[in-house]
Design a protein around this motif. Sequence first.
Motif, short mmCIF file in Angstrom:
data_model
loop_
_atom_site.label_atom_id
_atom_site.label_comp_id
_atom_site.label_asym_id
_atom_site.label_seq_id
_atom_site.Cartn_x
_atom_site.Cartn_y
_atom_site.Cartn_z
N ALA A 95 7.90 -40.82 9.37
CA ALA A 95 6.45 -40.59 9.31
C ALA A 95 5.83 -40.44 10.69
CB ALA A 95 5.78 -41.74 8.55
N ASP A 96 6.44 -41.02 11.72
CA ASP A 96 5.87 -40.95 13.06
C ASP A 96 6.26 -39.67 13.80
OD1 ASP A 96 8.52 -41.39 13.52
OD2 ASP A 96 8.26 -43.17 14.77
N GLY A 97 6.90 -38.71 13.12
CA GLY A 97 7.28 -37.45 13.73
C GLY A 97 8.67 -37.43 14.33
N SER A 98 9.34 -38.57 14.33
CA SER A 98 10.71 -38.61 14.85
C SER A 98 11.68 -38.15 13.77
CB SER A 98 11.07 -40.01 15.32
OG SER A 98 11.04 -40.92 14.23
N LYS A 118 1.79 -28.06 20.05
CA LYS A 118 1.19 -29.12 19.22
C LYS A 118 1.44 -28.89 17.73
CE LYS A 118 -2.49 -30.43 22.43
NZ LYS A 118 -3.96 -30.55 22.64
N ASP A 119 1.45 -27.62 17.33
CA ASP A 119 1.62 -27.32 15.91
C ASP A 119 3.09 -27.12 15.51
OD1 ASP A 119 1.99 -25.02 17.29
OD2 ASP A 119 0.72 -23.76 16.01
N ALA A 120 4.03 -27.44 16.40
CA ALA A 120 5.45 -27.32 16.07
C ALA A 120 5.84 -28.44 15.11
CB ALA A 120 6.30 -27.38 17.32
N THR A 121 6.33 -28.09 13.95
CA THR A 121 6.70 -29.07 12.93
C THR A 121 8.04 -28.72 12.31
OG1 THR A 121 5.48 -27.82 11.24
CG2 THR A 121 4.29 -29.63 12.34
N ILE A 122 8.60 -29.68 11.60
CA ILE A 122 9.85 -29.45 10.87
C ILE A 122 9.51 -29.07 9.44
CG2 ILE A 122 11.94 -30.54 9.97
CD1 ILE A 122 12.17 -30.13 12.91
N ASP A 123 9.98 -27.90 9.01
CA ASP A 123 9.78 -27.44 7.64
C ASP A 123 10.83 -28.10 6.75
OD1 ASP A 123 9.66 -26.07 5.23
OD2 ASP A 123 9.07 -24.19 6.18
N VAL A 124 10.38 -28.95 5.83
CA VAL A 124 11.30 -29.70 4.97
C VAL A 124 12.14 -28.75 4.12
CG1 VAL A 124 11.48 -31.46 3.17
CG2 VAL A 124 9.72 -31.65 4.93
N ASP A 125 11.53 -27.68 3.64
CA ASP A 125 12.28 -26.74 2.79
C ASP A 125 13.42 -26.09 3.57
OD1 ASP A 125 10.69 -27.21 0.59
OD2 ASP A 125 9.27 -25.62 1.08
N LEU A 126 13.19 -25.78 4.86
CA LEU A 126 14.26 -25.22 5.68
C LEU A 126 15.40 -26.22 5.85
CD1 LEU A 126 12.44 -23.27 8.56
CD2 LEU A 126 13.80 -22.33 6.69
N VAL A 127 15.03 -27.49 6.03
CA VAL A 127 16.06 -28.53 6.17
C VAL A 127 16.87 -28.64 4.89
CG1 VAL A 127 16.46 -30.99 6.58
CG2 VAL A 127 14.68 -29.79 7.86
N LEU A 128 16.20 -28.64 3.76
CA LEU A 128 16.91 -28.75 2.48
C LEU A 128 17.83 -27.55 2.27
CD1 LEU A 128 14.01 -30.05 0.19
CD2 LEU A 128 15.96 -31.36 1.01
N ASP A 141 8.30 -23.54 19.80
CA ASP A 141 7.51 -23.69 18.58
C ASP A 141 8.36 -24.37 17.51
OD1 ASP A 141 9.31 -21.72 17.99
OD2 ASP A 141 7.83 -20.13 17.74
N SER A 142 7.97 -24.22 16.27
CA SER A 142 8.70 -24.87 15.17
C SER A 142 10.15 -24.42 15.10
CB SER A 142 7.99 -24.58 13.84
OG SER A 142 6.69 -25.11 13.82
N ARG A 143 10.40 -23.17 15.46
CA ARG A 143 11.77 -22.66 15.42
C ARG A 143 12.67 -23.39 16.42
NH1 ARG A 143 14.19 -17.97 17.73
NH2 ARG A 143 12.20 -17.53 18.76
N GLY A 144 12.13 -23.62 17.62
CA GLY A 144 12.91 -24.36 18.62
C GLY A 144 13.08 -25.82 18.26
#
Length: 696
Positions: A75-78, A205-215, A42-45
């Motif tokens: 923008a393309d998810g990469s 499909k709903d796995a995403t990168i959380d920008v706040d976590l990255v920051l 998921d998003s964590r992985g």
Amino acid sequence: MTAATAEAPADDPHGYSARHLSVLEGLEAVRKRPGMYIGSTDSRGLIHCLWEIVDNSVDEALAGHCGHIEVVLHADGSIEVGDDGRGIPVDIEPKTGLPGVELVMTRLHAGGKFGGISYTASGGLHGVGASVVNALSARLDVEVDRAGHTHAMSFRRGIPGEFADDGRPDARFKKKSGMRQVRKVARKVTGTRVRFWPDRQIFLKDATIDVDLVLDRMRQTAFLVPGLQITVRDETGAEPTSETFRFEGGIGEFCTYLAADAAVTDVLRLEGRGHFTETIPVLDEQGHLTPTDVERDLEVDIALRWGAGYDSAVRSFVNVIATPKGGTHVTGFERALVRVVNEQLSSTRLLKSNDDPVTKEDVLEGMTAVVTVRLPEPQFEGQTKEILGTSAATRIVSQVVTRELKAAFESTKRAEKQQLRAVLEKVVAAAKTRIAARTQRDNQRRKTALENSALPAKLVDCRTADDRSELFIVEGDSALGTAKLARNSEFQALLPIRGKILNVQKASVADMLKNTECAAIIQVVGAGSGRTFDVDAARYGRIVLMTDADVDGAHIRCLLITLIHRYMRPMLEAGRVFAAVPPLHRIELSRPKRGQDKYIYTYSDAELRKKLVELERRKQSWKEPIQRYKGLGEMDADQLAETTMDPQHRMLRRIRIEDAEEASRIFDLLMGSEVAPRREFIVGGAAELDTERIDT
């Protein structure tokens, strides 16, 4: 994946033979069981994959070869990570005949972090991070600047090759080993750029990168590596955003950033190092693993400070890798901390010989700490590196903390001595609170405090429990009788208190609980106390303090507000605490005019004089003497209702906290245990006092 082809023996009754055994080759194991390497799909992985690539760049910074890292969310998810480090080696590795980049990206347990030659301290240590990300990517592109050229290579689900065009993971792909030179660069320019497209066959499909976590993670890393500049660009939104982090103060600055409460001490830095011997298997020239003793150095750097709050925050790191579940280094830190504080409490006699020693929870209360260690090839529990397992870290960290913290407590500098004395007093207070709470739990039938489930017998409750409900805290039993007749029993409850309650500003929690009046008030409000107070659980919509209009009444009101401020502050912050304003005088008119009330109430001497002048001007007479109320008990029920309790006629004064910090300072000054500052305040303001207002 390959499988054996042997036929099952005819006499095999279970149909299970060697042909059912599978052997996973290369990166197939990663794709088959991704959770073993990144925790989940998921998003964590997904964000863990980003950390694996970022950590490689940070390792270059730790080695002193990198000054800038850039993370780009396309923008393309990469996701792309670039640095100006030395660059992954592009020459041929002799044993495999593969370029360094291809070896690192396609072989598990391949890298430059074994043996401590290329990196003395690193976050990557198993040699699987980059190859795991490659295996779980639909496409991965690598560019390396070295030796005057930019060398490029692409992969599809871990297989090297070339894509027909740039920028699309589904473009036509041709398997091909080796690297290609794409352009020339200055010979001094070095660095690595890795861009990967997560494989949606693997990730949800709903796995995403959380920008706040990255920051947050990049800000944290910039704190941990002073001077390293990290830029995060987010191109996934309507408007691209960019944020850059760079800090020179290291973990001391990080500790200050994390702390949310008022400081009791300055930030203390505890630094040192130690040596240990570790037995590890080493591959010899014949390809055999031989147990070998290796000498290791472990560096310890800890920043900590105590604050006035109650919550603790301990962040731990190994070679810049966060260890949210702690490990051996945190164990050593906490053991030494508790031991040194107990020794100091005994030597200063704040802790008596028959008292129980303070615990870890007492010492950590209000503490913010950043615990970092650096060592070659640390032993983590699992690839996700959440817990340090290197056993020697406990001993070395404990020795460093013991030595440095003792030196801080024994400092001869006046400011440091005062601050650390305040810490010891805070720890003792926390221990007393814990013991009082334990006593409270152990003695459920005690009727003096919060644990008694039955409400006090002297409470005169109301019938409703909605937002209209009001709890009148009434001074004295004599006023209670009148207030019973004056109140509206639908929504007005009464709780009498006898005399002046305990001054809780300079009393412990245990003493407060033993005080019958204080315990009854907290019990009746029914929302807990201190940190556990829940304003939404309060049994009444508002609290009204109804005391006599004299000096004693004002003192009792001040003591009540002190109790509420310290143990039920959310009620004040929500504007749900009021002071009733009973009248001081009653004027009885001799011949009131039609429509005019027979009685006129005034609330101060100035208002009385003004009202009498007004009546004289109107040529109205009144009966002498004018009644002066000394207490609430002197009023009839209808007078008390009309002037003080009836919502249609009464006047209430809302008690607010406009500035919590200033309010706390004033409460400490006026109600605290330090007498000298209060004496100075009284002496300094004596000349401004209107002596005529003193009720004698």
